[in-house]
Write a protein that holds these residues in place. Sequence first.
Motif, PDB file in Angstrom:
ATOM      1  N   VAL A  64      50.740  45.143  48.450  1.00 14.33           N
ATOM      2  CA  VAL A  64      50.665  46.600  48.455  1.00 14.33           C
ATOM      3  C   VAL A  64      50.836  47.111  47.028  1.00 14.33           C
ATOM      4  O   VAL A  64      51.593  46.530  46.236  1.00 14.33           O
ATOM      5  N   SER A  65      50.075  48.148  46.717  1.00 23.41           N
ATOM      6  CA  SER A  65      50.115  48.743  45.383  1.00 23.41           C
ATOM      7  C   SER A  65      50.993  49.987  45.429  1.00 23.41           C
ATOM      8  O   SER A  65      50.785  50.862  46.274  1.00 23.41           O
ATOM      9  N   VAL A  66      51.971  50.045  44.520  1.00 23.22           N
ATOM     10  CA  VAL A  66      52.923  51.175  44.512  1.00 23.22           C
ATOM     11  C   VAL A  66      52.663  52.015  43.269  1.00 23.22           C
ATOM     12  O   VAL A  66      52.716  51.498  42.142  1.00 23.22           O
ATOM     13  N   GLY A  92      35.158  49.912  53.478  1.00 20.94           N
ATOM     14  CA  GLY A  92      35.282  48.957  52.384  1.00 20.94           C
ATOM     15  C   GLY A  92      36.409  47.970  52.630  1.00 20.94           C
ATOM     16  O   GLY A  92      36.335  46.810  52.227  1.00 20.94           O
ATOM     17  N   ARG A  93      37.447  48.426  53.338  1.00 21.24           N
ATOM     18  CA  ARG A  93      38.615  47.584  53.585  1.00 21.24           C
ATOM     19  C   ARG A  93      38.219  46.374  54.425  1.00 21.24           C
ATOM     20  O   ARG A  93      38.657  45.263  54.174  1.00 21.24           O
ATOM     21  N   ALA A  94      37.367  46.607  55.435  1.00 20.99           N
ATOM     22  CA  ALA A  94      36.933  45.518  56.315  1.00 20.99           C
ATOM     23  C   ALA A  94      36.221  44.433  55.522  1.00 20.99           C
ATOM     24  O   ALA A  94      36.507  43.242  55.655  1.00 20.99           O
ATOM     25  N   LEU A 118      41.537  52.079  47.106  1.00 24.31           N
ATOM     26  CA  LEU A 118      41.842  53.070  48.142  1.00 24.31           C
ATOM     27  C   LEU A 118      40.647  53.211  49.093  1.00 24.31           C
ATOM     28  O   LEU A 118      40.275  54.331  49.476  1.00 24.31           O
ATOM     29  N   GLU A 119      40.081  52.086  49.484  1.00 19.90           N
ATOM     30  CA  GLU A 119      38.935  52.158  50.398  1.00 19.90           C
ATOM     31  C   GLU A 119      39.375  52.583  51.798  1.00 19.90           C
ATOM     32  O   GLU A 119      40.470  52.246  52.259  1.00 19.90           O
ATOM     33  N   THR A 120      38.451  53.243  52.499  1.00 18.67           N
ATOM     34  CA  THR A 120      38.649  53.470  53.934  1.00 18.67           C
ATOM     35  C   THR A 120      38.337  52.150  54.642  1.00 18.67           C
ATOM     36  O   THR A 120      37.991  51.153  54.004  1.00 18.67           O
ATOM     37  N   ARG A 160      48.791  52.692  54.804  1.00 18.10           N
ATOM     38  CA  ARG A 160      49.326  52.825  53.431  1.00 18.10           C
ATOM     39  C   ARG A 160      48.759  54.078  52.785  1.00 18.10           C
ATOM     40  O   ARG A 160      49.407  54.692  51.933  1.00 18.10           O
ATOM     41  N   TYR A 161      47.514  54.418  53.156  1.00 15.71           N
ATOM     42  CA  TYR A 161      46.845  55.554  52.498  1.00 15.71           C
ATOM     43  C   TYR A 161      46.463  56.668  53.461  1.00 15.71           C
ATOM     44  O   TYR A 161      46.463  57.838  53.095  1.00 15.71           O
ATOM     45  N   PHE A 162      46.067  56.298  54.677  1.00 13.35           N
ATOM     46  CA  PHE A 162      45.466  57.303  55.562  1.00 13.35           C
ATOM     47  C   PHE A 162      46.210  57.425  56.885  1.00 13.35           C
ATOM     48  O   PHE A 162      46.540  56.407  57.509  1.00 13.35           O
ATOM     49  N   ILE A 219      50.606  40.080  34.844  1.00 10.15           N
ATOM     50  CA  ILE A 219      50.514  41.413  34.229  1.00 10.15           C
ATOM     51  C   ILE A 219      49.033  41.762  34.240  1.00 10.15           C
ATOM     52  O   ILE A 219      48.218  41.012  33.686  1.00 10.15           O
ATOM     53  N   GLU A 220      48.676  42.870  34.922  1.00 10.15           N
ATOM     54  CA  GLU A 220      47.272  43.203  35.123  1.00 10.15           C
ATOM     55  C   GLU A 220      46.791  44.228  34.107  1.00 10.15           C
ATOM     56  O   GLU A 220      47.394  45.297  33.952  1.00 10.15           O
ATOM     57  N   GLN A 221      45.699  43.864  33.403  1.00 12.28           N
ATOM     58  CA  GLN A 221      44.926  44.756  32.538  1.00 12.28           C
ATOM     59  C   GLN A 221      45.774  45.694  31.689  1.00 12.28           C
ATOM     60  O   GLN A 221      45.678  46.921  31.789  1.00 12.28           O
ATOM     61  N   ILE A 249      54.450  42.929  46.076  1.00 14.47           N
ATOM     62  CA  ILE A 249      54.543  44.296  45.588  1.00 14.47           C
ATOM     63  C   ILE A 249      53.838  44.363  44.233  1.00 14.47           C
ATOM     64  O   ILE A 249      54.076  43.509  43.355  1.00 14.47           O
ATOM     65  N   LYS A 250      52.970  45.343  44.058  1.00 15.92           N
ATOM     66  CA  LYS A 250      52.330  45.581  42.746  1.00 15.92           C
ATOM     67  C   LYS A 250      52.785  46.956  42.273  1.00 15.92           C
ATOM     68  O   LYS A 250      52.599  47.948  42.992  1.00 15.92           O
ATOM     69  N   LEU A 251      53.378  47.009  41.086  1.00 14.91           N
ATOM     70  CA  LEU A 251      53.850  48.281  40.549  1.00 14.91           C
ATOM     71  C   LEU A 251      52.902  48.770  39.462  1.00 14.91           C
ATOM     72  O   LEU A 251      52.537  48.001  38.562  1.00 14.91           O
ATOM     73  N   LYS A 252      52.544  50.029  39.535  1.00 12.71           N
ATOM     74  CA  LYS A 252      51.821  50.651  38.437  1.00 12.71           C
ATOM     75  C   LYS A 252      52.826  50.880  37.309  1.00 12.71           C
ATOM     76  O   LYS A 252      53.943  51.339  37.559  1.00 12.71           O
ATOM     77  N   ILE A 253      52.423  50.521  36.069  1.00 10.35           N
ATOM     78  CA  ILE A 253      53.307  50.830  34.936  1.00 10.35           C
ATOM     79  C   ILE A 253      52.508  51.571  33.864  1.00 10.35           C
ATOM     80  O   ILE A 253      51.277  51.544  33.874  1.00 10.35           O
ATOM     81  N   SER A 296      48.235  55.172  35.768  1.00 13.41           N
ATOM     82  CA  SER A 296      48.376  55.584  34.361  1.00 13.41           C
ATOM     83  C   SER A 296      47.257  56.536  33.957  1.00 13.41           C
ATOM     84  O   SER A 296      47.286  57.104  32.869  1.00 13.41           O
ATOM     85  N   PHE A 297      46.280  56.719  34.847  1.00  8.66           N
ATOM     86  CA  PHE A 297      45.166  57.599  34.442  1.00  8.66           C
ATOM     87  C   PHE A 297      45.024  58.809  35.342  1.00  8.66           C
ATOM     88  O   PHE A 297      44.088  59.592  35.208  1.00  8.66           O
ATOM     89  N   GLY A 298      45.920  58.997  36.290  1.00 12.38           N
ATOM     90  CA  GLY A 298      45.781  60.225  37.084  1.00 12.38           C
ATOM     91  C   GLY A 298      46.512  60.156  38.408  1.00 12.38           C
ATOM     92  O   GLY A 298      47.101  59.134  38.753  1.00 12.38           O
TER      93      GLY A 298
HETATM   94  O1  LIG Z   1      45.492  49.406  47.603  1.00 14.62           O
HETATM   95  C1  LIG Z   1      44.518  49.966  47.092  1.00 14.62           C
HETATM   96  O2  LIG Z   1      43.405  50.103  47.622  1.00 14.62           O
HETATM   97  C2  LIG Z   1      44.685  50.518  45.686  1.00 14.62           C
HETATM   98  C3  LIG Z   1      45.136  49.423  44.789  1.00 14.62           C
HETATM   99  C4  LIG Z   1      45.203  49.928  43.378  1.00 14.62           C
HETATM  100  O3  LIG Z   1      46.257  50.080  42.807  1.00 14.62           O
HETATM  101  N1  LIG Z   1      44.029  50.242  42.817  1.00 14.62           N
HETATM  102  C5  LIG Z   1      44.039  50.788  41.463  1.00 14.62           C
HETATM  103  C6  LIG Z   1      43.724  49.719  40.494  1.00 14.62           C
HETATM  104  O4  LIG Z   1      43.851  49.972  39.306  1.00 14.62           O
HETATM  105  O5  LIG Z   1      43.430  48.606  40.934  1.00 14.62           O
HETATM  106  C7  LIG Z   1      43.081  51.949  41.455  1.00 14.62           C
HETATM  107  C8  LIG Z   1      43.408  53.025  42.217  1.00 14.62           C
HETATM  108  C9  LIG Z   1      42.579  54.143  42.253  1.00 14.62           C
HETATM  109  C10 LIG Z   1      41.387  54.114  41.555  1.00 14.62           C
HETATM  110  C11 LIG Z   1      41.054  53.002  40.800  1.00 14.62           C
HETATM  111  C12 LIG Z   1      41.912  51.897  40.759  1.00 14.62           C
END
Ligand SMILES: O=C(O)CCC(=O)N[C@@H](C(=O)O)c1ccccc1
Length: 422
Positions: free
Chosen positions: A184-186, A348-350, A343-345, A372-374, A263-265, A210-214, A22-24
């Motif tokens: 997983v975040s979608v 941070g993921r480890a 979105l850690e590499t 998922r990302y890289f 429902i997150e934040q 599944i986590k959906l951005k809204i 929602s922010f970019g």
């Molecule tokens: O799977 C991941 O690493 C990303 C999960 C995710 O959606 N992160 C969101 C969040 O709001 O939590 C996010 C993404 C990018 C930057 C900040 C936050």
Amino acid sequence: PTLERIELHRLEVPLVRPFETSFGRETVREVLLVHAVTDAGEGWGECVAGRDPFYSSEYVGGAASVIEQYLAPALLRSPVQGVEDDGHMSGVLIDDPSHEAGIWVDDREQQVPDASGPASGGAAGSIGSVPLAASVARTLAFVAGHRMAKGALEAAVLDAELRTQRRSMAECFGAVREWVDCGVSVGIAPTLDELLDEVSGYVEQGYRRIKLKIKPGWDLIPVGAVRELLGRDAMLQVDANTAYTAADIPLLASLDAFGLLLIEQPFAEEDLATHVRLAEACETPVCLDESILDVATAVDAIERGATDIVNIKPGRMGGYLEALRVHDACRTRDVPVWCGGMLETGVGRAANVALAALPGFTLPGDTSASSRYFADDLTEPFVLGEGEHRGQLRVPDAPGTGVTVRRELVRAWATAEPVVIT
Ligand SMILES: O=C(O)CCC(=O)N[C@@H](C(=O)O)c1ccccc1
């Protein structure tokens, strides 16, 4: 061990697909890595801040400069790595060239919780076994905020100290499992069809949640369509990243129809009162992310009824050691936690996967596979398990983070010369 050198590496890691919230919208992950070198070993930490200050006020450029100008010099100069016997922070001299004289920061009672961790012997009880890393927060407490910058430094020192002790993060944190359930975040998709295609792909890969951005205008329809696709029993949750206001409470309450995990934040980071109102107006549990900065804010939000579940993001909390304290505080209050992602590499993921192996992490986190990302990860890739471990990641058990940074990629993707602070 004694800290001898801090290096800051800034790089751009290509994303396999754009990530929209929602922010970019990001198409590359700008990364700030901290490399800590002690007289006995070395370690790496990843700063979770994004390229721009949109998710939080921190951003890569700001984190790099506050580390270079204030935080790294303080760490390198702290007499006994910042902690005297009586727990006071020793004065640290910042001989910052931009000031005529060094800034002498007096001893001050630190708000930083006792490094030895709670008597209850929770996960944080193990902090005493890493005295160098445990001294970082206190040494850096003279700088207000900048938790992501501080967290990256602490993570690098912790990795170095544990590698020297030949202990894994999982063992240090008090992990109770060898595999963690992965969600997983979608991101927000251009069309409903593209969203459903992406979600189907993740379901096939075995993701357990599944986590959906809204955001306003992209909520009820996509959530309804994904619930339809997944069926009634699949684990599904939404993340609004503060995009709604109190006027949206009825709309958000209508998400009850979709049987979501949480429902997150939905509202602003500082606005606990409206989260309380939503919690009273709907069945679906409310989960806070941006609002939870440390143990104090976690306990405050829980006791106000503003959150039923907590998304623990070590980077946002100033580091893994504070994350252990938040885990313990939530566990004491029967508040489930899960490990958020930024979105850690693999660096941070480890560490996130090790954290997610603690007993209080009872919900799948955003600890997805590297793919998922890289296309290429900075470390050995995290790959989802098969068979009984479908949709799970294995917890690294080698010393420190348990992964190895591919230095050739750090060089290849560098956007600037490393900054070396001694
Ligand atoms: O799977 C991941 O690493 C990303 C999960 C995710 O959606 N992160 C969101 C969040 O709001 O939590 C996010 C993404 C990018 C930057 C900040 C936050």
